[in-house]
Design a protein around this motif. Structure first.
Motif, PDB file in Angstrom:
ATOM      1  N   GLY A   1      -4.982   4.926  -5.434  1.00 27.24           N
ATOM      2  CA  GLY A   1      -3.927   5.596  -4.923  1.00 27.24           C
ATOM      3  C   GLY A   1      -2.597   4.871  -5.326  1.00 27.24           C
ATOM      4  N   VAL A   2      -2.532   3.611  -5.228  1.00 22.17           N
ATOM      5  CA  VAL A   2      -1.175   3.005  -5.482  1.00 22.17           C
ATOM      6  C   VAL A   2      -1.158   2.797  -6.826  1.00 22.17           C
ATOM      7  CG1 VAL A   2       0.287   0.853  -5.031  1.00 22.17           C
ATOM      8  CG2 VAL A   2      -1.247   1.858  -3.180  1.00 22.17           C
ATOM      9  N   ALA A   3      -2.263   2.290  -7.706  1.00 23.01           N
ATOM     10  CA  ALA A   3      -2.248   2.055  -9.149  1.00 23.01           C
ATOM     11  C   ALA A   3      -1.836   3.310 -10.002  1.00 23.01           C
ATOM     12  CB  ALA A   3      -3.579   1.501  -9.472  1.00 23.01           C
ATOM     13  N   VAL A   4      -2.163   4.496  -9.503  1.00 26.68           N
ATOM     14  CA  VAL A   4      -1.916   5.673 -10.230  1.00 26.68           C
ATOM     15  C   VAL A   4      -0.368   5.724 -10.377  1.00 26.68           C
ATOM     16  CG1 VAL A   4      -1.827   7.510  -8.503  1.00 26.68           C
ATOM     17  CG2 VAL A   4      -2.604   7.883 -10.449  1.00 26.68           C
ATOM     18  N   THR A   5       0.554   5.371  -9.608  1.00 31.45           N
ATOM     19  CA  THR A   5       1.947   5.399  -9.750  1.00 31.45           C
ATOM     20  C   THR A   5       2.559   4.998 -11.153  1.00 31.45           C
ATOM     21  OG1 THR A   5       2.217   3.387  -8.711  1.00 31.45           O
ATOM     22  CG2 THR A   5       2.128   5.458  -7.386  1.00 31.45           C
ATOM     23  N   LYS A   6       1.812   3.800 -11.612  1.00 32.48           N
ATOM     24  CA  LYS A   6       2.429   3.230 -12.887  1.00 32.48           C
ATOM     25  C   LYS A   6       2.028   4.180 -14.185  1.00 32.48           C
ATOM     26  CE  LYS A   6       2.132  -1.475 -11.393  1.00 32.48           C
ATOM     27  NZ  LYS A   6       1.357  -2.748 -11.685  1.00 32.48           N
ATOM     28  N   PRO A   7       1.072   4.722 -14.413  1.00 35.01           N
ATOM     29  CA  PRO A   7       0.762   5.688 -15.272  1.00 35.01           C
ATOM     30  C   PRO A   7       1.664   6.774 -15.171  1.00 35.01           C
ATOM     31  CG  PRO A   7      -1.490   4.946 -14.585  1.00 35.01           C
ATOM     32  CD  PRO A   7      -0.189   4.470 -13.589  1.00 35.01           C
ATOM     33  N   VAL A   8       1.781   7.308 -13.922  1.00 36.95           N
ATOM     34  CA  VAL A   8       2.778   8.508 -13.961  1.00 36.95           C
ATOM     35  C   VAL A   8       4.288   8.183 -14.230  1.00 36.95           C
ATOM     36  CG1 VAL A   8       3.649   9.913 -12.134  1.00 36.95           C
ATOM     37  CG2 VAL A   8       1.102   9.470 -11.828  1.00 36.95           C
TER      38      VAL A   8
ATOM     39  N   GLY B   1       7.487  16.490  -5.517  1.00 31.55           N
ATOM     40  CA  GLY B   1       7.046  17.200  -4.688  1.00 31.55           C
ATOM     41  C   GLY B   1       5.452  16.771  -4.211  1.00 31.55           C
ATOM     42  N   ALA B   2       4.970  15.804  -4.939  1.00 32.95           N
ATOM     43  CA  ALA B   2       3.530  15.284  -4.730  1.00 32.95           C
ATOM     44  C   ALA B   2       3.814  14.080  -3.546  1.00 32.95           C
ATOM     45  CB  ALA B   2       3.015  14.739  -5.732  1.00 32.95           C
ATOM     46  N   VAL B   3       4.780  13.523  -3.548  1.00 35.46           N
ATOM     47  CA  VAL B   3       5.122  12.157  -2.660  1.00 35.46           C
ATOM     48  C   VAL B   3       4.971  12.557  -1.188  1.00 35.46           C
ATOM     49  CG1 VAL B   3       7.002  10.550  -1.929  1.00 35.46           C
ATOM     50  CG2 VAL B   3       6.755  11.080  -4.251  1.00 35.46           C
ATOM     51  N   PRO B   4       5.499  13.793  -0.608  1.00 38.84           N
ATOM     52  CA  PRO B   4       5.377  14.109   0.696  1.00 38.84           C
ATOM     53  C   PRO B   4       3.979  13.988   1.155  1.00 38.84           C
ATOM     54  CG  PRO B   4       7.134  15.556  -0.094  1.00 38.84           C
ATOM     55  CD  PRO B   4       6.458  14.656  -1.213  1.00 38.84           C
ATOM     56  N   HIS B   5       2.887  14.561   0.042  1.00 41.49           N
ATOM     57  CA  HIS B   5       1.385  14.762   0.199  1.00 41.49           C
ATOM     58  C   HIS B   5       0.763  13.183  -0.008  1.00 41.49           C
ATOM     59  CE1 HIS B   5       1.506  18.846   0.743  1.00 41.49           C
ATOM     60  NE2 HIS B   5       2.702  18.955  -0.034  1.00 41.49           N
ATOM     61  N   MET B   6       1.638  11.998   0.226  1.00 47.91           N
ATOM     62  CA  MET B   6       0.914  10.684   0.137  1.00 47.91           C
ATOM     63  C   MET B   6       0.793  10.303  -1.219  1.00 47.91           C
ATOM     64  SD  MET B   6       1.367  10.509   3.229  1.00 47.91           S
ATOM     65  CE  MET B   6       0.872   9.070   3.497  1.00 47.91           C
ATOM     66  N   LEU B   7       1.257  10.865  -2.409  1.00 52.59           N
ATOM     67  CA  LEU B   7       1.154  10.233  -3.616  1.00 52.59           C
ATOM     68  C   LEU B   7       1.903   8.793  -3.504  1.00 52.59           C
ATOM     69  CD1 LEU B   7       0.608  10.069  -6.669  1.00 52.59           C
ATOM     70  CD2 LEU B   7       2.883  11.209  -6.973  1.00 52.59           C
ATOM     71  N   GLY B   8       1.290   7.824  -4.337  1.00 49.58           N
ATOM     72  CA  GLY B   8       1.778   6.503  -4.300  1.00 49.58           C
ATOM     73  C   GLY B   8       1.532   5.732  -2.953  1.00 49.58           C
ATOM     74  N   THR B   9       0.381   6.033  -2.253  1.00 49.24           N
ATOM     75  CA  THR B   9      -0.071   5.377  -1.194  1.00 49.24           C
ATOM     76  C   THR B   9      -1.687   5.247  -1.413  1.00 49.24           C
ATOM     77  OG1 THR B   9      -0.733   7.349   0.085  1.00 49.24           O
ATOM     78  CG2 THR B   9       1.634   6.341   0.349  1.00 49.24           C
ATOM     79  N   SER B  10      -2.222   4.480  -0.479  1.00 46.94           N
ATOM     80  CA  SER B  10      -3.735   4.063  -0.498  1.00 46.94           C
ATOM     81  C   SER B  10      -4.272   5.526  -0.247  1.00 46.94           C
ATOM     82  CB  SER B  10      -3.980   2.986   0.290  1.00 46.94           C
ATOM     83  OG  SER B  10      -5.356   2.865   0.294  1.00 46.94           O
TER      84      SER B  10
ATOM     85  N   ASP C   1       0.901  -1.262   0.047  1.00 44.79           N
ATOM     86  CA  ASP C   1       0.135   0.078  -0.031  1.00 44.79           C
ATOM     87  C   ASP C   1       0.964   1.226   0.108  1.00 44.79           C
ATOM     88  OD1 ASP C   1      -2.274  -1.069  -0.032  1.00 44.79           O
ATOM     89  OD2 ASP C   1      -2.533  -1.578   2.163  1.00 44.79           O
ATOM     90  N   ASP C   2       2.043   1.212  -0.029  1.00 42.63           N
ATOM     91  CA  ASP C   2       3.227   2.434  -0.049  1.00 42.63           C
ATOM     92  C   ASP C   2       4.133   2.248  -1.260  1.00 42.63           C
ATOM     93  OD1 ASP C   2       4.689   4.431   0.394  1.00 42.63           O
ATOM     94  OD2 ASP C   2       4.648   4.470   2.495  1.00 42.63           O
ATOM     95  N   HIS C   3       3.917   2.958  -2.303  1.00 43.20           N
ATOM     96  CA  HIS C   3       5.087   2.928  -3.524  1.00 43.20           C
ATOM     97  C   HIS C   3       5.606   4.298  -3.571  1.00 43.20           C
ATOM     98  CE1 HIS C   3       2.943  -0.628  -5.972  1.00 43.20           C
ATOM     99  NE2 HIS C   3       3.701  -1.034  -4.560  1.00 43.20           N
ATOM    100  N   ARG C   4       5.686   5.058  -2.535  1.00 40.87           N
ATOM    101  CA  ARG C   4       6.295   6.315  -2.441  1.00 40.87           C
ATOM    102  C   ARG C   4       7.711   6.249  -2.863  1.00 40.87           C
ATOM    103  NH1 ARG C   4       4.766   8.975   3.112  1.00 40.87           N
ATOM    104  NH2 ARG C   4       5.059   6.862   3.518  1.00 40.87           N
TER     105      ARG C   4
ATOM    106  N   ASP D   1      -4.360  16.656   1.547  1.00 45.25           N
ATOM    107  CA  ASP D   1      -3.361  15.895   0.686  1.00 45.25           C
ATOM    108  C   ASP D   1      -3.855  15.501  -0.706  1.00 45.25           C
ATOM    109  OD1 ASP D   1      -1.664  15.877   2.350  1.00 45.25           O
ATOM    110  OD2 ASP D   1      -1.903  13.973   3.294  1.00 45.25           O
ATOM    111  N   ALA D   2      -5.289  15.098  -0.623  1.00 45.00           N
ATOM    112  CA  ALA D   2      -5.897  14.832  -2.052  1.00 45.00           C
ATOM    113  C   ALA D   2      -5.862  16.040  -3.193  1.00 45.00           C
ATOM    114  CB  ALA D   2      -7.185  13.989  -1.876  1.00 45.00           C
ATOM    115  N   THR D   3      -6.239  16.967  -2.676  1.00 43.21           N
ATOM    116  CA  THR D   3      -6.300  18.168  -3.451  1.00 43.21           C
ATOM    117  C   THR D   3      -4.777  18.461  -3.924  1.00 43.21           C
ATOM    118  OG1 THR D   3      -8.317  19.187  -2.171  1.00 43.21           O
ATOM    119  CG2 THR D   3      -7.024  20.718  -3.496  1.00 43.21           C
ATOM    120  N   THR D   4      -3.942  18.645  -2.994  1.00 42.30           N
ATOM    121  CA  THR D   4      -2.732  18.928  -3.493  1.00 42.30           C
ATOM    122  C   THR D   4      -2.029  18.004  -4.325  1.00 42.30           C
ATOM    123  OG1 THR D   4      -2.296  19.907  -1.235  1.00 42.30           O
ATOM    124  CG2 THR D   4      -0.234  19.480  -2.532  1.00 42.30           C
ATOM    125  N   VAL D   5      -2.486  16.526  -4.187  1.00 42.12           N
ATOM    126  CA  VAL D   5      -1.773  15.510  -5.036  1.00 42.12           C
ATOM    127  C   VAL D   5      -2.371  15.785  -6.379  1.00 42.12           C
ATOM    128  CG1 VAL D   5      -1.636  13.342  -5.525  1.00 42.12           C
ATOM    129  CG2 VAL D   5      -0.837  13.952  -3.406  1.00 42.12           C
ATOM    130  N   ALA D   6      -3.690  16.279  -6.494  1.00 42.47           N
ATOM    131  CA  ALA D   6      -4.279  16.138  -7.626  1.00 42.47           C
ATOM    132  C   ALA D   6      -3.993  17.426  -8.555  1.00 42.47           C
ATOM    133  CB  ALA D   6      -6.037  16.403  -7.329  1.00 42.47           C
TER     134      ALA D   6
END
Length: 399
Positions: free
Chosen positions: A246-253, A76-85, A21-24, A93-98
């Motif tokens: 939240g985790v699956a989005v890391t592959k397209p990115v 910069g989006a990783v500290p806001h939990m990008l790559g996690t559930s 659940d954490d691919h940061r 965090d959701a708004t910032t990552v988006a």
């Protein structure tokens, strides 16, 4: 078994621990590596082209800068939990990552557009001044690439909420997959057009077939970008169907960043190819030109001098003279190579002559006038009309 043998290994301090659940850690590591690779690519390009910098090289510098910004935005989006559930998201965090991912998409399209411009301008730079039709084709492909960039930004952003694009509110972004399919198809089409430009540039050149294939293959290295586009669409489809978005989005990115890095790399390959280096009259065989292949001969050129007798003074031409013995005819012949006075000078037959100043410009096609005067028997070489035995010939070659 002792207690020491079954104890878990002691792990040192680390900013992120990669779990289901954490691919940061994956996102940060890949982005940092891509930044280093991008800097290495532009460094090699600048080191090889420092004395012959052109518009295409400066565009490559600009593309690298925008690419580094794109990679940095993702970091910069990783500290806001990008790559996690999504369960790990806190507050805004959701708004910032988006918002950060939306900004990274815009920088992605701009960076890819600038890279395309660099490759197109490299092709455009190889044409001589009097080749207007191929340059118009290059300009048309530039316009097509600009339209693709603008259309891609509008297709991805207009009518698609930022949070919906990362899977938080899917109902606010209709047709997310179709949007990226259209963008990917148009991206692939522009790459095919760019590759066709390389064929237009290279194939008419007077080079051996192996050299032509080698030169075209350098531009062919851009076509695997289509593979990255396909992989991105594949994993984007998985992201849409994955319950843990939240985790699956890391592959397209990551695949978007991989396409961008490969685009930078493939754009540098033609610029570093041997046949595009500065033109040297003493090293023509090194760059694939073999005089025997086209029925000619190779002779060393002496220093350029201005003669004032006979036909030389009549036209006030800059001449390169050398004597050689022909194997097909008897007697000695004198060759005058008319290169004109300066770049783009209008010469007698109305054609423009293009010369290389200090052998630094990337000239691969050139109009040259060869004037050959000779005399049979014991006579001396001179201009046409000085005697019945004297002959004079003038021929134009497009090189």
């Amino acid at each position: 078994m002792s207690a020491e043998a079954t104890a878990a290994p002691v792990e040192g301090p680390r900013p992120f621990t990669i779990t289901h659940d954490d691919h940061r850690g994956v996102v940060v590591s890949v982005a940092i590596l891509f930044i280093l690779y991008a800097c290495m690519i532009i460094g090699m390009r600048l080191a090889a082209r420092v004395r012959t910098m052109g518009v295409d090289d400066w565009l490559a510098v600009a593309a690298t800068i925008f690419s580094v910004i794109q990679f940095a935005i993702v970091i910069g989006a990783v500290p806001h939990m990008l790559g996690t559930s999504f369960d790990h998201y806190n507050g805004g965090d959701a708004t910032t990552v988006a918002k950060l991912l939306r900004a990274s998409e815009v920088f992605l399209f701009i960076s890819l557009f600038i890279v395309k411009c660099a490759v197109i301008w490299l092709c455009r730079r190889l044409f001589t001044v009097n080749q207007k039709a191929p340059k118009i084709v290059c300009d048309a492909v530039l316009v097509l690439a600009a339209l693709w960039c603008l259309a891609s930004i509008l297709i991805v952003t207009v009518g698609c909420d930022e949070q919906a694009a990362i899977g938080l509110e899917p109902g606010k972004c209709s047709g997310l997959m179709k949007r990226w399919v259209v963008v990917g198809v148009l991206d692939g089409v522009t790459e095919l057009f760019i590759f066709s430009l390389s064929i237009i540039v290279v194939w008419p050149l007077r080079m051996t077939m192996s050299r032509r294939i080698s030169a075209v293959s350098c531009f062919l290295c851009r076509l695997p970008i289509i593979l990255f586009i396909g992989l991105h669409l594949y994993y984007l489809s998985d992201f849409i169907d994955d319950p843990n978005k939240g985790v699956a989005v890391t592959k397209p990115v990551i695949l978007r960043q991989a396409e961008l890095l490969f685009s930078l790399f493939s754009a540098a390959i033609p610029a570093l190819n041997l046949y595009l280096r500065k033109f040297q009259t003493i090293s023509a065989p090194t760059f694939g030109y073999s005089p025997g292949t086209y029925g000619g001969h190779s002779y060393g050129l002496k220093s350029i001098t201005t003669k004032s007798r006979g036909y030389a003074s009549a036209h006030d031409k800059t001449e390169i003279k050398d004597s050689f013995t022909s194997t097909s005819y008897r007697g000695n012949y004198q060759v005058t190579v008319d290169l004109g006075k300066s770049k783009g000078e209008r010469i007698d037959d109305g054609q423009e002559s293009l010369v290389s100043h200090n052998s630094e410009e990337m000239i691969i096609r050139k109009d040259v006038i060869y004037e050959i005067s000779y005399a049979d028997g014991e006579g001396q070489a001179g201009p046409a009309g000085q005697g019945a035995a004297n002959k004079h010939a003038s021929r134009k070659y497009d090189k």
